[in-house]
Design a protein around this motif. Sequence first.
Motif, PDB file in Angstrom:
ATOM      1  N   LEU A 187       0.836  -1.208   0.000  1.00  0.00           N
ATOM      2  CA  LEU A 187       0.000   0.000   0.000  1.00  0.00           C
ATOM      3  C   LEU A 187       0.870   1.257   0.000  1.00  0.00           C
ATOM      4  CD1 LEU A 187      -2.917  -0.730   2.520  1.00  0.00           C
ATOM      5  CD2 LEU A 187      -3.016  -0.726   0.022  1.00  0.00           C
ATOM      6  N   ASP A 188       1.906   1.263   0.834  1.00  0.00           N
ATOM      7  CA  ASP A 188       2.796   2.417   0.876  1.00  0.00           C
ATOM      8  C   ASP A 188       3.487   2.622  -0.467  1.00  0.00           C
ATOM      9  OD1 ASP A 188       2.209   3.118   3.467  1.00  0.00           O
ATOM     10  OD2 ASP A 188       3.993   2.207   4.352  1.00  0.00           O
ATOM     11  N   LEU A 189       3.908   1.521  -1.091  1.00  0.00           N
ATOM     12  CA  LEU A 189       4.577   1.611  -2.384  1.00  0.00           C
ATOM     13  C   LEU A 189       3.630   2.158  -3.452  1.00  0.00           C
ATOM     14  CD1 LEU A 189       6.952   1.075  -4.283  1.00  0.00           C
ATOM     15  CD2 LEU A 189       6.145  -1.299  -4.492  1.00  0.00           C
ATOM     16  N   CYS A 190       2.426   1.620  -3.495  1.00  0.00           N
ATOM     17  CA  CYS A 190       1.445   2.087  -4.485  1.00  0.00           C
ATOM     18  C   CYS A 190       1.118   3.561  -4.285  1.00  0.00           C
ATOM     19  CB  CYS A 190       0.176   1.245  -4.415  1.00  0.00           C
ATOM     20  SG  CYS A 190       0.376  -0.450  -5.010  1.00  0.00           S
ATOM     21  N   GLU A 191       0.987   3.960  -3.035  1.00  0.00           N
ATOM     22  CA  GLU A 191       0.680   5.357  -2.726  1.00  0.00           C
ATOM     23  C   GLU A 191       1.820   6.268  -3.169  1.00  0.00           C
ATOM     24  OE1 GLU A 191       0.514   7.281   1.474  1.00  0.00           O
ATOM     25  OE2 GLU A 191      -1.480   6.456   1.070  1.00  0.00           O
ATOM     26  N   ASN A 231       1.501   9.130  -6.072  1.00  0.00           N
ATOM     27  CA  ASN A 231       1.715  10.532  -5.719  1.00  0.00           C
ATOM     28  C   ASN A 231       3.067  11.060  -6.175  1.00  0.00           C
ATOM     29  OD1 ASN A 231      -0.788  10.617  -4.419  1.00  0.00           O
ATOM     30  ND2 ASN A 231       0.083   9.899  -2.487  1.00  0.00           N
ATOM     31  N   HIS A 232       3.856  10.201  -6.837  1.00  0.00           N
ATOM     32  CA  HIS A 232       5.183  10.598  -7.328  1.00  0.00           C
ATOM     33  C   HIS A 232       6.063  11.101  -6.184  1.00  0.00           C
ATOM     34  CE1 HIS A 232       3.633  10.206 -11.413  1.00  0.00           C
ATOM     35  NE2 HIS A 232       2.603  10.956 -11.054  1.00  0.00           N
ATOM     36  N   THR A 233       6.041  10.338  -5.085  1.00  0.00           N
ATOM     37  CA  THR A 233       6.856  10.694  -3.928  1.00  0.00           C
ATOM     38  C   THR A 233       7.866   9.586  -3.653  1.00  0.00           C
ATOM     39  OG1 THR A 233       5.210   9.699  -2.445  1.00  0.00           O
ATOM     40  CG2 THR A 233       5.033  12.073  -2.879  1.00  0.00           C
TER      41      THR A 233
END
Length: 264
Positions: free
Chosen positions: A94-98, A102-104
């Motif tokens: 989930l963190d990776l997809c987010e 968000n290009h972060t």
Amino acid sequence: MNPIEQFQQEKKQRIAAYVGDRQWHNLSTEWLTTAFANQYVYNFAWLGRPIIQCPIDMVALQEIVWEVKPDLIIETGIAHGGSLIMSASLLALLDLCEAVENHTLLDPAQPKRRVLGIDIDIRAHNRVEIEKHPLANRIHMIEGSSIAEGVITQVHAFAKNYQRILVCLDSMHTHDHVLAELNAYALLVSVGSYCVVFDTIVEDLPPDSFPDRPWDKGNNPKTAVCEFLETHDEFMVDKEIEHKLLITLAPNGYLKRMKADKDV
């Protein structure tokens, strides 16, 4: 109708058709009875750690995590740690997809989402394996009874730092213990998320299926869920999940929180 909507509609129609197929449901219960007799659920691992769970429920939990996108997963019952590792890996995704969306940049050393596990006895060899796992920095463990006042206080203090919370109950499976866990932790669940109560299937299996355990038909997680729901209309049983799965260790155990406060 676009193809995606059509696929989802066809899925709903299929699942609805399963509900009245008693022969299939009876076969599923017969299969589970045989599976328990042969310790089937002890045969699997997640990223190297044994996970005492039915693979079909593991898929269902993955779907819930993607839908809810919790910041924190609270689990009672650790055993070998496979479930903690599974939850941690799903939260990492989930963190990776987010981050991609968000290009972060993603800092693996500072995970946003965490898993909190509670067990009355975290055996030393299991703790060592969990703590050296690559996903260990997402996992926090508390040793003690999940229904002890001090442990409940620690869990609630930890949970204050998170907005979206998912709870999974899978420790002692007696009625009184599970009911106490529900009263202690279910209200930490955020609206739209779930409290998943495992091994409610005990009520549907033949009596004395667990002769070396204190739980049995009439004294198990499903009977606890039934009593809990009598006074907690914030939750509803998401029957569509078990209708879809057909083979599940958690019939009536996928509790979805529908509102913030119960009606008084």
